[in-house]
Design an enzyme around this catalytic site. Structure first.
Site, PDB file in Angstrom:
ATOM      1  N   CYS A   2       0.836  -1.197   0.000  1.00 35.95           N
ATOM      2  CA  CYS A   2       0.000   0.000   0.000  1.00 35.95           C
ATOM      3  C   CYS A   2       0.872   1.249   0.000  1.00 35.95           C
ATOM      4  O   CYS A   2       0.664   2.181  -0.783  1.00 35.95           O
ATOM      5  CB  CYS A   2      -0.927  -0.005   1.213  1.00 35.95           C
ATOM      6  SG  CYS A   2      -2.083   1.384   1.259  1.00 35.95           S
ATOM      7  N   CYS A   3       1.881   1.269   0.878  1.00 38.35           N
ATOM      8  CA  CYS A   3       2.809   2.403   0.922  1.00 38.35           C
ATOM      9  C   CYS A   3       3.556   2.552  -0.395  1.00 38.35           C
ATOM     10  O   CYS A   3       3.830   3.674  -0.839  1.00 38.35           O
ATOM     11  CB  CYS A   3       3.812   2.223   2.063  1.00 38.35           C
ATOM     12  SG  CYS A   3       3.150   2.526   3.712  1.00 38.35           S
ATOM     13  N   CYS A  49      -0.922   8.240   7.476  1.00 41.91           N
ATOM     14  CA  CYS A  49      -2.250   7.992   6.931  1.00 41.91           C
ATOM     15  C   CYS A  49      -3.210   7.624   8.067  1.00 41.91           C
ATOM     16  O   CYS A  49      -2.827   6.952   9.034  1.00 41.91           O
ATOM     17  CB  CYS A  49      -2.202   6.868   5.905  1.00 41.91           C
ATOM     18  SG  CYS A  49      -1.310   7.295   4.395  1.00 41.91           S
ATOM     19  N   CYS A  58      -3.616   3.947   9.399  1.00 40.85           N
ATOM     20  CA  CYS A  58      -2.412   3.313   9.934  1.00 40.85           C
ATOM     21  C   CYS A  58      -1.757   4.123  11.050  1.00 40.85           C
ATOM     22  O   CYS A  58      -0.603   3.870  11.404  1.00 40.85           O
ATOM     23  CB  CYS A  58      -1.408   3.074   8.811  1.00 40.85           C
ATOM     24  SG  CYS A  58      -2.029   2.010   7.486  1.00 40.85           S
ATOM     25  N   CYS A 115       7.688   3.864   5.689  1.00 35.98           N
ATOM     26  CA  CYS A 115       6.801   3.641   4.545  1.00 35.98           C
ATOM     27  C   CYS A 115       7.561   3.171   3.319  1.00 35.98           C
ATOM     28  O   CYS A 115       6.973   2.623   2.397  1.00 35.98           O
ATOM     29  CB  CYS A 115       6.028   4.917   4.215  1.00 35.98           C
ATOM     30  SG  CYS A 115       7.066   6.279   3.643  1.00 35.98           S
TER      31      CYS A 115
END
Length: 238
Positions: free
Chosen positions: A111-112, A192, A195, A218
């Site tokens: 995702c990062c 984010c 998270c 990240c």
């Protein structure tokens, strides 16, 4: 490639390091990367005091707190920043890999990668150097951050690497810079929304990031090389 620059300047910190980079040989070829996070006002204020037109690249992952977006607008206006570039992930990549927006639950590293790493790589294309706000007192992989290093063919500068928490707070107070609105809600470090949880301390400010996971970064910052500039004289960065 940048050995001479590093040897000449790596003993400097804060605006003393920023000025020769931003207005000197790298003028027009350097960008500042900012999350507009908990301590970002310090580095942004230093940069704006030197050149308000310095490109400032910030990532909008699509998962930010509303307070973070509002703070970005507040600081941009207050500091008179004229070239803030809000970078977003590729829409096709999101449709293909995270259509439901839940990838952070299954694979936070991936995702990062699609929401931060890839967009930043694209945004930095054409720049010879970049500036970030990492600090050693944040611990983890940041404990040995150098003020200057070569990173994937670019010069990377961390003017606040050797700053302490007390120095950051003193700078914010001296210049009457607004605090991030999430700080008063207990957030010491802000990423984010899905998270990041409230928490942390001055000794471990990033404790609320990816809480419960071994993940610490990240991916936009690689592990630092061993530092040769581990100490600096006490200075007044006003």
């Amino acid at each position: 490639m940048y050995e001479a620059v590093i040897a000449e300047l790596d003993h400097l910190d804060g605006p003393d390091l920023l000025a020769p980079l931003v207005t000197g040989r790298l003028c027009g070829n350097i960008a500042l990367i900012s999350s507009f996070g908990a301590e970002s006002a310090v580095l942004l204020h230093m940069a704006a005091s030197i050149d308000r037109s310095l490109p400032v690249i910030t990532l909008d992952t699509g998962k930010l707190f509303a307070e973070a977006i509002a703070y970005r607008a507040q600081l941009t206006a207050l500091l008179g920043l004229t070239d803030v570039r809000v970078v977003r992930p590729d829409a096709d990549a999101l449709r293909a890999l995270d259509a439901a927006g839940s990838l952070h639950r299954r694979d936070p590293d991936r995702c990062c990668h699609i929401r931060k790493v890839l967009p930043l790589e694209e945004a930095l294309s054409g720049f010879k150097a970049w500036i970030s706000g990492r600090k050693r007192y944040h611990g983890g992989l940041r404990t040995d951050v150098s003020t200057l290093e070569e990173d994937d063919g670019r010069l990377k500068a961390d003017p606040l690497a050797r700053f302490t928490h007390l120095e950051i707070e003193a700078y914010l107070d001296h210049h009457r810079l607004p605090r991030h609105p999430l700080i008063e809600k207990g957030y010491f470090s802000i990423g984010c929304a899905p998270c990041t949880v409230a928490g942390g301390s001055t000794d471990n400010p990033r404790a609320g990031r990816w809480s419960g996971l071994s993940k610490m970064e990240c991916g936009i910052h690689r592990s630092p090389a061993p530092s040769c500039n581990s100490a600096r004289p006490a200075s007044d960065f006003r």
